[in-house]
Write a protein that holds these residues in place. Structure first.
Motif, mmCIF file in Angstrom:
data_model
loop_
_atom_site.group_PDB
_atom_site.id
_atom_site.type_symbol
_atom_site.label_atom_id
_atom_site.label_comp_id
_atom_site.label_asym_id
_atom_site.label_seq_id
_atom_site.Cartn_x
_atom_site.Cartn_y
_atom_site.Cartn_z
ATOM 1 N N GLU A 208 0.820 -1.216 0.000
ATOM 2 C CA GLU A 208 0.000 0.000 0.000
ATOM 3 C C GLU A 208 0.848 1.259 0.000
ATOM 4 O O GLU A 208 0.340 2.363 0.145
ATOM 5 N N ASP A 209 2.175 1.101 -0.119
ATOM 6 C CA ASP A 209 3.030 2.285 -0.198
ATOM 7 C C ASP A 209 2.769 3.002 -1.515
ATOM 8 O O ASP A 209 2.206 2.461 -2.445
ATOM 9 N N THR C 84 6.506 8.766 4.388
ATOM 10 C CA THR C 84 6.517 7.618 5.286
ATOM 11 C C THR C 84 7.917 7.031 5.248
ATOM 12 O O THR C 84 8.437 6.704 4.190
ATOM 13 N N LEU C 85 8.518 6.920 6.422
ATOM 14 C CA LEU C 85 9.886 6.419 6.517
ATOM 15 C C LEU C 85 9.960 5.380 7.616
ATOM 16 O O LEU C 85 9.185 5.383 8.567
ATOM 17 N N ILE C 86 10.960 4.524 7.477
ATOM 18 C CA ILE C 86 11.104 3.437 8.419
ATOM 19 C C ILE C 86 11.624 3.986 9.759
ATOM 20 O O ILE C 86 12.467 4.874 9.790
ATOM 21 N N LYS C 92 7.267 1.382 8.218
ATOM 22 C CA LYS C 92 7.253 2.751 7.700
ATOM 23 C C LYS C 92 6.147 3.529 8.400
ATOM 24 O O LYS C 92 5.026 3.064 8.527
ATOM 25 N N LYS C 93 6.513 4.714 8.879
ATOM 26 C CA LYS C 93 5.542 5.560 9.572
ATOM 27 C C LYS C 93 5.691 6.981 9.039
ATOM 28 O O LYS C 93 6.704 7.326 8.435
ATOM 29 N N GLU C 94 4.700 7.793 9.338
ATOM 30 C CA GLU C 94 4.730 9.172 8.876
ATOM 31 C C GLU C 94 5.868 9.936 9.546
ATOM 32 O O GLU C 94 6.115 9.778 10.741
ATOM 33 N N ALA C 95 6.544 10.767 8.762
ATOM 34 C CA ALA C 95 7.674 11.520 9.299
ATOM 35 C C ALA C 95 7.792 12.860 8.599
ATOM 36 O O ALA C 95 7.359 13.019 7.460
#
Lengths: 288, 327, 443
Positions: A208-209, C84-86, C92-95
């Protein structure tokens, strides 16, 4: 000698008689009436106790059918329509026929397409790995390859392919009990309607990325471009969260979506090889 | 970056112990007593030990390789340990084929048929020994004569058997014991018996080593020996001529070997400390009961096996105290 | 006889390699990556957008709910992207990515080094300031501090415990902080005491930090109501429940919060952050991070802006050694292995530990020999071997009965298992599944 023999016989026999009486009285006192149809229904079921029906086993399923006296929302995926119609006969009800389904793994992230970016050395189950982090590759939606789905399968119908590192379903054996669907922490497995010759067309991706990120992690990822959605005449394809999904109940297996996918994320199985050259993406003609 | 990083869930460090190390430490702790038995019983003791160890290891390898089709685990040392313990429970002049049979029972039936290391309910070496004791009572109770300091084929009864026989015939204990080796000799190991039973002192040295290396805790050995001492002490105080004194009970027979090396077997003993206390009190009590009132002069192997059977039950009911348990 | 907790516990090699290294200020990075979910609870809501200019200390993401907190820019510059980054969870989360331009702080922040020690704010105002400053538990759990300081109705805090235990091997950030920022920390503790309206605070410090114990004992004469409690070295003494047991002898009931026995626990780092927030108007945008490991050239303690990439910390400590197998965010017992060194420092990053190849791999698992070492080691009195088997066999109801939810994931069981069994891996799985079942049952 003879006296001791006689005493032995008398003692043992009287213990036997007393025990029999106690057993009889207990059985009478604790007798519970049980609908005989429960046993009948249970014997009609496949006794796989897989839980595919949503109940704790065949007995619990039979009890639920008899208790509710209806077959709504109750289906034994293992036995299929035959079993359900014999159950319906016992109950004097009508069973609704359902299409047979089998499990399908929606990931094609083989080692070749999806490079490894780390090595996992924890307990080798998908559940634990997915708790630890996104996975050995940059795609945190794809198959982890530890084979939780194979472990839970009671029917020997799903196996890891050692070359691709992905599980493969044996359509003949799969009963759609749903154990693997529940076991997969990445929700990659879906139960799909069976087509003749086990033909299927599906999007082998759950990423979903955003397109670019997905593509970077895995060369066969769905990037959510929407070309297939436009191509489909039967509204079987929907795009949500950067991801295409083909509804097996609506799909007519026309294969039009397969060549338009820029990342080869749509996979066709069971078709003869195409004789005609893959046609250029023709501007939509007949649709709408 | 060229090299991939490894990911594991926490913790990322480990104490460094392994099953193999624990097994080899126990074997190391057994060496003094074993060496003493070689010294006392001579070459036949070496042969018995070698046969038992080799038979155990080979049986384990064969069964795992060809019957169970699993990777053999002979390297972990548990089969070697079973072999040594079995040998130490045998008289030194036993025919070698009996040992091989005993090893097969120990490894094949008592260990691997339950699922291998860690899964067995009963101590394999003891199952082997008890099987042999019941099947071959004559060979299993023919101990070489050592009190004359000449090892020859003539056999000699153990002090325990002599006392039992004497007490049964009504001879007072102090008269029987006068004919037996002095306690100091019993402690050092100059009397007849199974190979590993003879030197209480060296077995205790092994215990000290295992305590220092944290292979075992004091709970099982100390409680077992303590129970035996207290129980026999009470009996002796009630009737000093009709019962052996506690010191005699502790120094003779397999009590030391059993309490230190067999009862403490991790696999077959309870896990919680409270459970271990109950387990070892049980062993002590049953041992004394068999010794004093039973048919056999020695009872610790039966006692340990009986309490082995209770271990799962003890584990199930004696939970460790939970932190913040709601009362 | 020094105090400690009573059940279980282990004593791993301490390896406090950087204990003698003074805290250094790490140079500003070129870009920072500020994760939006840096704490337990709801992720904050981003309130900046691409291209915005931000100053140091400016709020970039707002608290979203009671259990949540504010997140501030740790550098000045331009918001490059919101992506979104690890992060250290491996997902991966919002950053928010900020390109650094200069070092311009908000004018409200008092940058003078003077110690201000008169507290004239009301408890409510203090808690509000702590929320505004985005302070979370800096020991690693990152639970928002303002929540801890607001006991549920009917509960009253009696004692404030300050966690200076630092029981994790290798880590020295708290140790250095206690030595170098002791006065500020003591004032921070007094602020916390006032916010909780308690008259007594106890700092628990393990006995392997005698210099910190001596220094703070000396200082405690000056600060009324603060006591120092030296503790026997034993892991996991830094666990909330273990610390309360060790210092006060009270046992937090299963499933309850520390406030149930009248205790509130805060880390020494949190106390310092509270001082800076309340007295200096400085929100939480930097923290002390230990960079260490046996193969690291210069194990060090750095004062780091939140969002700095881990690679830069490693560089400053002498570079990434070739034989690195694992990079751990946190300590060796409870830290998380991270898949990439480009991950950013968050509020919960107490250390970066590099583990060489020789120690970085698990040994092959053997059969459980029922030695019971996991049972002996478990500080919660659980039976890890049993919980692992139950999780393997997916027997969740029984797991719940065997108190799997009490596990604090300290790792003592896996650490002591001679058969190298992944006990904690499976217990965590059990905890997660049983937790889900319990939540479903409630709703």
């Amino acid at each position: 000698m003879s006296a001791s023999l006689i005493y032995t016989i008398i003692t043992i026999s009287s213990i036997g008689v007393i025990a029999a009486v106690i057993l009889y009285l207990t059985a009478r006192k604790f007798y519970v009436y049980e609908d005989p149809r429960i046993d009948e229904v249970e014997s009609a079921l496949p006794s796989a106790n897989c839980g595919g029906c949503g109940f704790a086993g065949c007995r619990a399923f039979a009890e639920a059918i008899v208790k509710d006296n209806s077959l709504d929302d109750k289906f034994c995926p293992v036995g299929g329509n035959d079993t359900m119609s014999s159950v319906a006969n016992i109950m004097g009800l009508v069973a609704e026929a359902q299409a047979r389904r089998t499990a399908l793994v929606r990931c094609n992230g083989t080692c070749e397409f999806r490079p490894k970016t780390s090595t996992f050395e924890g307990a080798s189950t998908c559940a634990i790995q997915s708790m630890s982090y996104g996975g050995e590759t940059d795609c945190s939606y794809g198959c982890l390859g530890q084979g939780d789905c194979c472990v839970v399968c009671d029917f020997d119908a799903i196996h890891m392919n050692p070359v691709t590192g992905l599980p493969e379903v044996d359509d003949e054996k799969c009963t759609a009990c749903g154990a693997c669907v529940e076991a997969c922490p990445k929700n990659l497995i879906e139960l799909r309607k069976v087509n003749p010759k086990y033909r299927k067309i599906y999007v082998a991706c759950r990423n979903e990325d955003k397109g670019a990120l997905a593509k970077k992690a895995c060369s066969v990822a769905c990037i959510g471009c929407g070309k297939c959605e436009k191509e489909c005449k039967y509204d079987a394809i929907t795009i949500a969260n950067n991801l295409a999904f083909i509804d097996s109940d609506k799909c007519k297996l026309c294969r039009k979506c397969v060549p338009v996918c820029p990342t080869n994320a749509i996979i066709e199985v069971g078709f003869p090889p195409k004789k005609v050259e893959p046609t250029e993406v023709a501007p939509s003609t007949a649709e709408v | 970056m060229s090299k991939l990083l490894t990911i594991t869930p926490s913790p990322h460090i480990h104490q460094g112990d392994s099953v193999d190390k624990i097994m080899y430490r126990v074997i190391f702790a057994l060496i003094p007593a074993l060496a003493w038995s070689f010294f006392v019983f001579g070459l036949s003791a070496v042969m018995v030990t070698l046969t038992a160890v080799l038979a155990c290891v080979i049986f384990e390898w064969l069964i795992q390789k060809f019957m169970l089709k699993t990777e053999p685990t002979i390297k972990d040392g548990s089969a070697v340990l079973t072999g040594i313990l079995l040998a130490m429970n045998l008289p030194a002049q036993i025919p070698l084929w009996i040992i091989i049979l005993g090893s097969l029972v120990a490894i094949g039936i008592a260990k691997l048929s339950f699922g291998g290391l860690g899964q067995n309910i009963f101590n394999p070496a003891l199952v082997g020994r008890v099987f042999l004791l019941i099947s071959f009572p004559v060979q299993m109770t023919s101990w070489p004569n050592v009190t004359k300091n000449i090892v020859d084929a003539t056999t000699e009864a153990t002090p325990l058997a002599l006392v039992k026989e004497g007490l049964k015939n009504g001879t007072p204990f102090n008269e029987i014991v006068a004919d037996l080796p002095a306690y100091s000799e019993l402690l050092l190991g100059k009397f007849s018996g199974s190979m590993g039973e003879v030197s209480a002192l060296l077995l205790l040295a092994g215990l000290v080593y295992m305590l220092v290396r944290k292979v075992v805790t004091w709970h099982i050995p100390v409680t077992t020996l303590g129970t035996i001492a207290i129980f026999t002490g009470i009996l002796w105080l009630i009737d000093p001529s009709g019962n052996a004194d506690p010191m005699f009970h502790l120094l003779t027979g397999g009590v030391m070997l059993g309490a230190i090396f067999m009862a403490t077997d991790m696999v077959t003993s309870p896990m919680s400390k409270r459970g271990q206390l109950i387990y070892s009190v049980g062993i002590g009590a049953i041992t004394v009961c068999i010794r004093v009132w039973g048919a056999y002069p020695e009872g610790i192997s039966f006692a340990i096996l009986i309490m082995n059977a209770f271990t799962p039950l003890i584990n199930n009911y004696l939970k460790p105290k939970r932190f913040g348990e709601k009362k | 006889m020094l105090k400690t907790f009573k059940i279980g516990g282990i004593h791993p090699a301490e390896n406090k390699l950087s204990a003698k290294k003074a805290i250094e200020v790490l140079p500003l990075p070129k870009t920072v990556t500020i994760m939006v979910a840096q704490h337990i609870g709801a992720p904050s809501k981003v309130i900046v957008s691409r291209g915005d200019q931000v100053k140091v200390g400016q709020v970039v993401a707002q608290s979203a709910g009671f259990v949540s907190t504010n997140i501030h820019a740790s550098v000045s510059g331009k918001v490059a992207k919101i992506d979104t980054l690890i992060d250290s969870s491996g997902y991966k989360k919002e950053a928010i990515v900020i390109t650094v331009e200069g070092d311009e702080w908000l004018e409200t922040i008092d940058r003078s080094p003077d110690l201000i020690s008169n507290i004239n704010l009301e408890p409510k105002a203090i808690v509000d300031k702590i929320l505004q400053a985005g302070i979370v538990g800096l020991g690693g759990a990152t639970f928002p501090t303002h929540v801890k300081l607001s006991p549920p109705p009917g509960m009253k805090a009696e004692v404030l415990l300050i966690n200076g235990v630092e029981c994790e091997p290798y880590l020295t950030a708290d140790h250095r902080l206690m030595l170098e920022r002791s006065d500020e920390m003591m004032v921070g503790i007094q602020i916390l005491m006032k916010a909780l309206q308690v008259t007594k605070a106890v700092i628990g410090i393990e006995n392997n930090k005698p210099d910190a114990i001596a220094k703070l004992s000396e200082l405690s004469k000056k600060y009324h109501g603060i006591e120092i409690c030296p503790l026997k070295v034993q892991y996991p003494q830094g666990g909330e429940k273990q610390l309360i047991k060790a210092v006060t002898g009270r046992e937090v009931p299963s499933g309850a919060l520390p406030i149930a026995v009248g205790a509130v626990v805060n880390n020494v780092g949190t106390a310092l952050a509270v001082y800076e927030a309340v007295m200096k108007n400085k929100p939480l945008f930097e923290r002390i991070v230990t960079v260490t490991g046996k193969s690291v050239k210069n194990p060090s303690n750095f004062l780091v802006r939140i969002g700095t990439p881990v690679s830069q910390l490693i560089e400053a400590a002498g570079g990434l050694p070739d034989d690195t197998a694992k990079v751990i965010s946190g300590g060796p017992m409870m830290g998380k292995a991270i898949p990439s060194i480009e991950i950013a420092v968050t509020k919960g990053t107490s250390g970066i530990l590099l583990i060489p190849e020789t120690e970085g791999h698990r040994k092959a698992m053997q059969n459980c020999i029922r030695c019971g070492r996991c049972v002996t080691a478990c500080p919660m009195g659980l039976e890890p071997f049993l919980l692992m088997t139950l999780a393997e066999k997916r027997l969740w109801e029984r797991s719940e009965k065997e108190s799997v939810m009490d596990c604090i994931e300290c790792g003592s069981c896996s650490y002591s298992c001679p058969a190298n069994r992944p006990l904690l891996d499976y217990i965590r799985l059990g905890k997660m599944t049983v937790g889900g079942i319990i939540r479903n049952r409630k709703s």
